[in-house]
Design a protein around this motif. Structure first.
Motif, PDB file in Angstrom:
ATOM      1  N   LEU A  63       0.871  -1.021  -0.126  1.00  0.00           N
ATOM      2  CA  LEU A  63      -0.141  -0.004   0.063  1.00  0.00           C
ATOM      3  C   LEU A  63       1.033   1.121   0.112  1.00  0.00           C
ATOM      4  O   LEU A  63       1.871   1.303   0.567  1.00  0.00           O
ATOM      5  CB  LEU A  63      -1.006  -0.057   1.319  1.00  0.00           C
ATOM      6  N   SER A  64       0.592   2.237  -0.751  1.00  0.00           N
ATOM      7  CA  SER A  64       1.256   3.502  -0.785  1.00  0.00           C
ATOM      8  C   SER A  64       0.276   4.465  -1.111  1.00  0.00           C
ATOM      9  O   SER A  64      -0.391   4.454  -1.898  1.00  0.00           O
ATOM     10  CB  SER A  64       2.406   3.614  -1.751  1.00  0.00           C
ATOM     11  N   LYS A  65       0.223   5.583  -0.044  1.00  0.00           N
ATOM     12  CA  LYS A  65      -0.547   6.747  -0.141  1.00  0.00           C
ATOM     13  C   LYS A  65       0.354   7.847  -0.097  1.00  0.00           C
ATOM     14  O   LYS A  65       0.789   8.116   1.245  1.00  0.00           O
ATOM     15  CB  LYS A  65      -1.775   6.395   1.005  1.00  0.00           C
ATOM     16  N   PHE A  66       0.452   8.742  -0.985  1.00  0.00           N
ATOM     17  CA  PHE A  66       0.960   9.995  -0.597  1.00  0.00           C
ATOM     18  C   PHE A  66       0.374  11.264  -0.773  1.00  0.00           C
ATOM     19  O   PHE A  66      -0.979  11.163  -1.334  1.00  0.00           O
ATOM     20  CB  PHE A  66       1.973  10.044  -1.990  1.00  0.00           C
ATOM     21  N   TYR A  67       0.444  12.017   0.272  1.00  0.00           N
ATOM     22  CA  TYR A  67      -0.603  13.262   0.378  1.00  0.00           C
ATOM     23  C   TYR A  67       0.287  14.511  -0.424  1.00  0.00           C
ATOM     24  O   TYR A  67      -0.031  15.507  -0.045  1.00  0.00           O
ATOM     25  CB  TYR A  67      -0.746  13.451   2.016  1.00  0.00           C
ATOM     26  N   GLU A  68       1.315  14.227  -0.784  1.00  0.00           N
ATOM     27  CA  GLU A  68       1.913  15.273  -1.688  1.00  0.00           C
ATOM     28  C   GLU A  68       2.226  14.907  -2.841  1.00  0.00           C
ATOM     29  O   GLU A  68       2.282  13.462  -3.247  1.00  0.00           O
ATOM     30  CB  GLU A  68       3.274  15.863  -0.898  1.00  0.00           C
TER      31      GLU A  68
END
Length: 193
Positions: A16-21
């Motif tokens: 899982l990878s979730k980037f907020y930038e």
């Protein structure tokens, strides 16, 4: 602020990878590799936070992680976040996954990625922590699941209606169909059979 949430296995495969930038896809992959190398080479008996990698912002950012069985849960945060608060958030995230999947494992993250993202979306949005109460998160996820099931029932209704009409033994095609106050004129069509 949380900049990224990464989960990868002991071999560095992202689950899982979730980037907020915003980063390019290549940069995201490099960040995942760099983060894995920084975290995986550490001893089990050292603290669970360290300076961020060069690609994620260097010394201005921190990597806060927990290693459970075959999975690393890593939160990349800026210096304004509390290390202990994020460790607690990771614990709540893992316990919530555990309750939703009954002993979560790597395969649950692979085959139910949408549900994992829903759980994460209840906890963190736009890099800000929304909810840390596990019972509230589970309640919201359960209500989402119920809504999805009810919508699936509505979406499948036309197909069930066509199937029901095909299975009816009508001597001839009806000219009008009356349902309560609604009257539908049926066009001339060949037999369904």
């Amino acid at each position: 602020m949380i900049k990224a949430i990464l989960i990868f296995n002991n071999h560095g495969k992202p689950r899982l990878s979730k980037f907020y930038e915003h980063y390019s896809e290549d940069t995201e992959q490099q960040i995942i590799r760099e983060t894995f190398h920084l975290v995986s080479k550490r001893d089990e008996n050292v603290c669970n936070f360290l300076e961020g990698g060069i690609l994620i912002g260097g010394s201005d950012n921190k990597l806060i992680y927990r290693h459970y069985a075959t999975l690393y849960f890593v939160f990349c945060v800026d210096s304004s976040e509390s290390e202990l608060g994020i460790l607690d958030l990771i614990q709540v995230f893992v316990e919530t996954l555990d309750k939703c999947f009954e002993n979560v494992c790597e395969l649950d993250l692979i085959f139910h990625v949408d549900k994992v993202h829903n759980i994460l979306g209840e906890m963190v949005m736009g890099g800000m922590v929304l909810e840390t109460n596990m019972n509230e998160i589970i309640t919201q996820v359960d209500s989402q699941n119920k809504m999805e099931k009810s919508e699936a029932g509505i979406a499948g209704a036309p197909a069930r209606a066509v199937s029901a009409v095909k299975n009816m033994n009508l001597p001839e095609m009806p000219k009008n169909i009356n349902i309560g106050d609604i009257s539908i004129k049926v066009p001339n069509m060949p037999s369904f059979k």
